[in-house]
Enzyme design. Structure first.
Site, mmCIF file in Angstrom:
data_model
loop_
_atom_site.group_PDB
_atom_site.id
_atom_site.type_symbol
_atom_site.label_atom_id
_atom_site.label_comp_id
_atom_site.label_asym_id
_atom_site.label_seq_id
_atom_site.Cartn_x
_atom_site.Cartn_y
_atom_site.Cartn_z
ATOM 1 N N GLY A 90 35.726 25.900 -14.998
ATOM 2 C CA GLY A 90 36.947 26.548 -14.082
ATOM 3 C C GLY A 90 36.874 25.707 -12.642
ATOM 4 O O GLY A 90 35.776 24.957 -12.585
ATOM 5 N N GLY A 92 35.197 25.256 -9.738
ATOM 6 C CA GLY A 92 33.729 25.291 -9.112
ATOM 7 C C GLY A 92 33.747 25.534 -7.660
ATOM 8 O O GLY A 92 32.818 25.879 -6.987
ATOM 9 N N ARG A 93 34.921 24.592 -6.993
ATOM 10 C CA ARG A 93 34.572 24.502 -5.568
ATOM 11 C C ARG A 93 36.205 24.168 -5.148
ATOM 12 O O ARG A 93 36.404 23.799 -4.047
ATOM 13 C CB ARG A 93 33.939 23.119 -5.492
ATOM 14 C CG ARG A 93 34.406 21.846 -6.181
ATOM 15 C CD ARG A 93 33.672 20.828 -5.795
ATOM 16 N NE ARG A 93 33.848 19.746 -6.489
ATOM 17 C CZ ARG A 93 33.625 18.209 -6.616
ATOM 18 N NH1 ARG A 93 33.127 18.137 -5.427
ATOM 19 N NH2 ARG A 93 33.492 17.455 -7.390
ATOM 20 N N LYS A 113 40.267 21.451 -2.314
ATOM 21 C CA LYS A 113 38.977 21.017 -3.031
ATOM 22 C C LYS A 113 37.930 20.907 -2.121
ATOM 23 O O LYS A 113 38.152 20.319 -0.972
ATOM 24 C CB LYS A 113 39.327 19.732 -3.771
ATOM 25 C CG LYS A 113 38.284 19.174 -4.757
ATOM 26 C CD LYS A 113 38.698 18.190 -5.749
ATOM 27 C CE LYS A 113 37.943 17.522 -6.615
ATOM 28 N NZ LYS A 113 38.564 16.639 -7.447
ATOM 29 N N ARG A 176 45.063 18.751 -2.347
ATOM 30 C CA ARG A 176 45.602 18.189 -3.162
ATOM 31 C C ARG A 176 47.056 19.008 -3.638
ATOM 32 O O ARG A 176 47.092 20.379 -3.629
ATOM 33 C CB ARG A 176 44.826 18.325 -4.569
ATOM 34 C CG ARG A 176 45.438 17.904 -5.990
ATOM 35 C CD ARG A 176 44.350 17.567 -6.979
ATOM 36 N NE ARG A 176 43.926 18.610 -7.399
ATOM 37 C CZ ARG A 176 42.577 18.589 -8.474
ATOM 38 N NH1 ARG A 176 42.023 17.538 -8.556
ATOM 39 N NH2 ARG A 176 42.032 19.660 -8.725
ATOM 40 N N ASP A 252 39.019 18.793 -19.389
ATOM 41 C CA ASP A 252 39.433 19.321 -18.326
ATOM 42 C C ASP A 252 39.878 18.711 -17.071
ATOM 43 O O ASP A 252 40.274 19.390 -16.264
ATOM 44 C CB ASP A 252 37.986 20.128 -17.936
ATOM 45 C CG ASP A 252 36.810 19.372 -17.765
ATOM 46 O OD1 ASP A 252 36.360 18.450 -18.729
ATOM 47 O OD2 ASP A 252 36.128 19.141 -16.550
ATOM 48 N N ASN A 253 39.979 17.512 -17.189
ATOM 49 C CA ASN A 253 40.544 16.627 -16.066
ATOM 50 C C ASN A 253 41.842 15.901 -16.519
ATOM 51 O O ASN A 253 42.403 15.148 -16.028
ATOM 52 C CB ASN A 253 39.318 15.360 -15.940
ATOM 53 C CG ASN A 253 38.176 15.953 -15.212
ATOM 54 O OD1 ASN A 253 38.222 16.960 -14.549
ATOM 55 N ND2 ASN A 253 37.033 15.083 -15.307
ATOM 56 N N ASP A 262 41.995 14.442 -11.095
ATOM 57 C CA ASP A 262 40.654 14.556 -10.857
ATOM 58 C C ASP A 262 39.976 13.465 -10.808
ATOM 59 O O ASP A 262 39.529 12.882 -11.790
ATOM 60 C CB ASP A 262 40.193 15.547 -12.003
ATOM 61 C CG ASP A 262 39.706 17.219 -11.780
ATOM 62 O OD1 ASP A 262 40.474 17.531 -10.726
ATOM 63 O OD2 ASP A 262 39.107 17.815 -12.257
HETATM 64 P P1 AMP Z 1 34.268 17.347 -12.342
HETATM 65 O O1 AMP Z 1 33.203 16.402 -13.029
HETATM 66 O O2 AMP Z 1 34.453 17.086 -10.844
HETATM 67 O O3 AMP Z 1 35.745 17.353 -12.933
HETATM 68 O O4 AMP Z 1 33.929 18.844 -12.318
HETATM 69 C C1 AMP Z 1 33.487 19.271 -13.609
HETATM 70 C C2 AMP Z 1 33.317 20.804 -13.095
HETATM 71 O O5 AMP Z 1 32.121 20.980 -12.276
HETATM 72 C C3 AMP Z 1 34.480 21.461 -12.535
HETATM 73 O O6 AMP Z 1 34.526 22.748 -13.281
HETATM 74 C C4 AMP Z 1 34.229 21.560 -11.421
HETATM 75 O O7 AMP Z 1 34.653 22.426 -10.519
HETATM 76 C C5 AMP Z 1 32.789 21.676 -11.399
HETATM 77 N N1 AMP Z 1 31.978 21.184 -10.147
HETATM 78 C C6 AMP Z 1 31.882 19.977 -9.479
HETATM 79 N N2 AMP Z 1 31.241 19.683 -8.482
HETATM 80 C C7 AMP Z 1 30.990 20.838 -7.964
HETATM 81 C C8 AMP Z 1 30.312 21.416 -7.004
HETATM 82 N N3 AMP Z 1 29.865 20.701 -6.035
HETATM 83 N N4 AMP Z 1 30.281 22.931 -6.813
HETATM 84 C C9 AMP Z 1 30.489 23.478 -7.794
HETATM 85 N N5 AMP Z 1 31.405 23.291 -9.006
HETATM 86 C C10 AMP Z 1 31.614 21.773 -9.113
HETATM 87 MG MG MG Z 2 37.200 18.061 -13.163
#
Ligand code: AMP
Ligand code: MG
Length: 487
Positions: A90, A92-93, A113, A176, A252-253, A262
């Site tokens: 989901g 996360g940030r 973001k 974004r 998810d990306n 992403d």
């Molecule tokens: P990503 O690898 O950036 O596509 O992120 C994978 C998942 O981790 C997604 O659900 C992001 O929202 C979450 N995520 C990545 N970095 C962070 C962060 N610094 N804080 C919280 N959630 C994160």
């Molecule tokens: Mg992602």
């Protein structure tokens, strides 16, 4: 042209309700300041470019202020990461602030973001650092300028807030834009958590808002899936043709719209290398440059699995079977144009493969080779480019075939050939070392280099006076930069 307070919202995703997203307010950045803004992206919202310089711009996109009509939501999804299923992901940030519609009637998601913790933050801090925000900004806008479908970026807002990654960095936010933030992983989430009603609602939402023409087909959901297959095949064909390595093709990306989405440890190839791995945590090379093609299909089959409640397995399989032929057709078409060819011959694929093999063996710069090939007639260009190759006999044999192929292609002047080739062969590309230079300056408080690089990359096919330094091979230090996936 609109002022910032004149944006009009229509928050269609938020209206799907709490099963799909959670209301969360952005956590503001300390001392927000504009790092860079994209005028072209602002135009998508009909925004007057001058508003980027006003303090309220940095306050809005640094999480301090919100429009009364905005409804910030963190979306829930899941996805296959490096081949394994992660049941709960989901935003996360990131927060979907709302959907703005422009004068042309298009809806654009505003997604912030780095906006702080959400119920989906897991172990993360909810933040994004300046380094990764600049990389996402530059890449989205550069891909778009190259004609590669991508999410867009409106701006980066910097701050003084400390954020810990491998070392202490500063927090930032990137705004974004995309017509939808729905990912393959959204469908997987409702499928694997066995929520058929919500899953049907999501499918209807995507069909009605993003694939309305498919409603005319006898099987609307199948038509929609076929279209998703085709768009992804086309996007990946463009990545391969221009040497873009995404780095983290987890489901998810992957966008339901077939746009590049992403940005993490992505890279454009400098030297051509089919086996290039841009993500230094990808030890097995699952997302290596050449693997992007089969992984695209793998990801689509993960989506297909999640669509089995709406479409028969046989029909899904048949649609998945269209991926490779679509990919091949788009890729070959673009590579022919990169070679300056206007007609198609059966052996063109071999001509392309032969060239790539020679480039691989000699570590030839992927972008500059094609640009220089169009600078002069085929005969003169190959003479000049010959020095870059180690296997001279191999290159001579290829050059002979190429010259003969160009001669059969048609009768045109060098002027025409150059114009046509330069329109598809960029002079400027987002090389990792260029991004790195801009990031280092920005981290020291000087944003001029990010802004200049963004400008140069917004017209990648046009030679720009005084910008020769952006059209060079990387210096030794910038050749094999390891890009951390921390962001
Ligand atoms: P990503 O690898 O950036 O596509 O992120 C994978 C998942 O981790 C997604 O659900 C992001 O929202 C979450 N995520 C990545 N970095 C962070 C962060 N610094 N804080 C919280 N959630 C994160
Ligand atoms: Mg992602």
């Amino acid at each position: 042209m609109k002022a910032l307070d004149e944006l009009t919202f229509d928050n269609r995703f938020a209206r799907l309700g709490d099963a799909f997203s959670t209301h969360v307010l952005p956590e503001p950045l300390d001392e927000p300041r504009l790092v860079v803004a994209s005028k072209a992206a602002m135009a998508l919202l009909d925004l007057d470019p001058a508003v980027a310089e006003t303090p309220v711009f940095a306050e809005l996109f640094g999480g301090h202020k919100l429009w009364a009509e905005a409804e910030p939501r963190a979306m829930v999804y899941s996805g296959h990461q490096f081949g394994g299923y992660t049941p709960q992901l989901g935003d996360g940030r990131g927060l979907l602030l709302g959907e703005v519609y422009n004068q042309a009637g298009e809806h654009w998601d505003l997604h912030l973001k780095g906006a702080g913790m959400t119920p989906y933050s897991r172990m993360g801090d909810g933040r994004a650092v300046l380094r990764s925000s600049i990389r996402e900004f530059l890449a989205s806008e550069a891909l778009h300028a190259l004609g590669i479908p991508s999410s867009r970026a409106l701006c980066v807002i910097g701050s003084s807030i400390p954020v810990w990654r491998e070392k202490q960095e500063r927090g930032a936010m990137v705004l974004r834009l995309a017509q939808s933030h729905i990912r393959f992983g959204h469908f997987e989430y409702f499928y694997y958590t066995k929520k058929p009603e919500q899953q049907a609602e999501l499918a209807k939402h995507v069909l009605n808002l993003h694939y309305p023409e498919c409603r005319e087909q006898p099987e609307p959901y199948l038509a929609m899936f076929r279209e998703i297959v085709e768009r992804n095949a086309e996007m990946i064909a463009k990545w391969q043709a221009y040497g873009f390595c995404h780095g983290v093709m987890n489901t998810d990306n992957m966008s339901i719209l077939g746009i590049t989405f992403d940005f993490g440890p992505f890279a454009f190839l400098d030297d051509f290398d089919a086996h290039f791995i841009c993500n230094h945590s990808d030890h097995e090379g699952r997302y290596s440059f050449s693997n992007q093609v089969p992984i695209g299909q793998w990801n689509l089959s993960a989506l297909a699995q999640a669509l089995t409640p709406f479409i028969s397995v046989d029909a899904l399989k048949e649609a998945l079977g269209l991926y490779l032929p679509f990919y091949q057709a788009h890729y070959l078409d673009l590579m022919r144009r990169r070679l300056g060819l206007t007609t198609a011959e059966d052996d063109d694929q071999k001509l392309v493969e032969g060239l790539l093999k020679l480039m691989q063996n000699s570590g030839v710069d992927y972008t500059l080779f094609f640009r220089r090939l169009g600078d002069e007639s085929a005969e003169l260009a190959v003479k000049r480019l010959r020095d870059d190759f180690v296997d001279l006999a191999g290159f001579d044999a290829w050059a002979e075939r190429y010259i003969a192929r160009v001669a059969r292609d048609g009768d045109y002047t060098q002027e025409q050939r150059r114009g046509r080739m330069h329109a598809v062969n960029p002079l400027y590309i987002l090389r990792n070392y260029l991004a790195q230079n801009a990031i280092a300056a920005a981290e020291a408080g000087d944003y001029s280099e990010v802004r200049r690089l963004h400008e140069v990359l917004s017209k990648p096919f046009e030679e720009q006076a005084g910008m020769e330094q952006y059209a060079q091979r990387p210096p030794d230090w910038g050749k094999h930069l390891e890009i951390s996936c921390s962001s």
